[in-house]
Design a protein around this motif. Structure first.
Motif, PDB file in Angstrom:
ATOM      1  N   UNK A 129       0.859  -1.177   0.000  1.00  0.00           N
ATOM      2  CA  UNK A 129       0.000   0.000   0.000  1.00  0.00           C
ATOM      3  C   UNK A 129       0.894   1.225   0.000  1.00  0.00           C
ATOM      4  N   UNK A 130       0.611   2.150  -0.888  1.00  0.00           N
ATOM      5  CA  UNK A 130       1.362   3.400  -0.952  1.00  0.00           C
ATOM      6  C   UNK A 130       0.529   4.512  -0.330  1.00  0.00           C
ATOM      7  N   UNK A 131       1.123   5.207   0.639  1.00  0.00           N
ATOM      8  CA  UNK A 131       0.486   6.374   1.247  1.00  0.00           C
ATOM      9  C   UNK A 131       1.318   7.594   0.886  1.00  0.00           C
ATOM     10  N   UNK A 132       0.673   8.548   0.242  1.00  0.00           N
ATOM     11  CA  UNK A 132       1.353   9.768  -0.176  1.00  0.00           C
ATOM     12  C   UNK A 132       0.755  10.927   0.609  1.00  0.00           C
ATOM     13  N   UNK A 133       1.623  11.636   1.299  1.00  0.00           N
ATOM     14  CA  UNK A 133       1.216  12.795   2.087  1.00  0.00           C
ATOM     15  C   UNK A 133       1.729  14.031   1.358  1.00  0.00           C
ATOM     16  N   UNK A 134       0.796  14.867   0.925  1.00  0.00           N
ATOM     17  CA  UNK A 134       1.159  15.982   0.065  1.00  0.00           C
ATOM     18  C   UNK A 134       0.405  17.240   0.474  1.00  0.00           C
ATOM     19  N   UNK A 135       0.368  18.202  -0.420  1.00  0.00           N
ATOM     20  CA  UNK A 135      -0.307  19.467  -0.139  1.00  0.00           C
ATOM     21  C   UNK A 135      -1.478  19.672  -1.097  1.00  0.00           C
ATOM     22  N   UNK A 136      -2.194  20.771  -0.894  1.00  0.00           N
ATOM     23  CA  UNK A 136      -3.371  21.057  -1.713  1.00  0.00           C
ATOM     24  C   UNK A 136      -3.034  21.225  -3.191  1.00  0.00           C
ATOM     25  N   UNK A 137      -1.923  21.874  -3.486  1.00  0.00           N
ATOM     26  CA  UNK A 137      -1.564  22.102  -4.892  1.00  0.00           C
ATOM     27  C   UNK A 137      -1.353  20.777  -5.622  1.00  0.00           C
ATOM     28  N   UNK A 138      -0.624  19.873  -5.009  1.00  0.00           N
ATOM     29  CA  UNK A 138      -0.356  18.582  -5.654  1.00  0.00           C
ATOM     30  C   UNK A 138      -1.627  17.761  -5.821  1.00  0.00           C
ATOM     31  N   UNK A 139      -2.440  17.712  -4.776  1.00  0.00           N
ATOM     32  CA  UNK A 139      -3.660  16.900  -4.881  1.00  0.00           C
ATOM     33  C   UNK A 139      -4.649  17.545  -5.852  1.00  0.00           C
ATOM     34  N   UNK A 140      -4.606  18.862  -5.947  1.00  0.00           N
ATOM     35  CA  UNK A 140      -5.459  19.557  -6.917  1.00  0.00           C
ATOM     36  C   UNK A 140      -5.101  19.117  -8.338  1.00  0.00           C
TER      37      UNK A 140
END
Length: 173
Positions: free
Chosen positions: A51-62
């Motif tokens: 399982x890959x968990x990616x923790x990012x910011x609003x810009x990236x997820x946008x």
């Protein structure tokens, strides 16, 4: 031994350390897996699936949300199953990716007057259920998925996230 081979990637945002996220994620998702096996009779591979968990910011997820869902706005969590699976069927050796946006999570937690970690826990459970084919598009699906989330979160000592709150899909920005 843990139930999952969790790969953590902190890309952007003011997240806790990877070690802290690994420990928290492992605890949350091991409880979730145990619940699904015991209560939902979910088959699970003997070898821990990845399982890959990616923790990012609003810009990236946008950007990801725009590319994959045609919604040019940030959201709290996105899930991408590696293989199509429906509830109750055996998942493959790779479950997929869960991506969480820091600013949206932080803002929603503040709006709901919940601790950051509690809302993160909810979003990880929510995203994980998507990898097993659960959804909340139709009302009956939403009721089932939210019921599972509530029961899993109770096992983690957390309150019903939907008690006084709108459904999670209405929280997504």
């Amino acid at each position: 031994m843990t139930a999952l081979d969790i790969q953590i990637s902190v890309e952007e945002g003011d997240w806790p350390s990877e070690d802290e996220l690994q420990g928290l994620s492992t605890r949350i998702l091991d409880v979730t897996v145990a619940f699904l096996i015991a209560e939902e009779k979910q088959p699970f591979p003997d070898d821990p699936p990845e399982l890959s968990l990616v923790f990012t910011d609003d810009q990236s997820i946008r950007e990801i949300n725009a590319e994959w869902r045609n919604q040019d706005k940030p959201t709290n969590v996105l899930s991408f199953p590696a293989f199509p699976v429906t509830p109750g069927n055996m998942p493959g050796p790779m479950l997929g990716d869960i991506i969480v946006a820091y600013e949206t999570l932080e803002r929603e937690a503040a709006e709901m007057e919940k601790p950051f970690e509690e809302h993160l826990t909810h979003l990880l459970v929510h995203g994980f259920l998507h990898l097993f084919g659960y959804d909340h598009i139709e009302d009956d699906e939403a009721e089932r998925m939210e019921g599972l989330e509530t029961r899993i979160l109770a096992r983690l000592g957390l309150s019903d996230p939907y008690g006084d709150q709108p459904r999670i899909d209405s929280l997504e920005q």
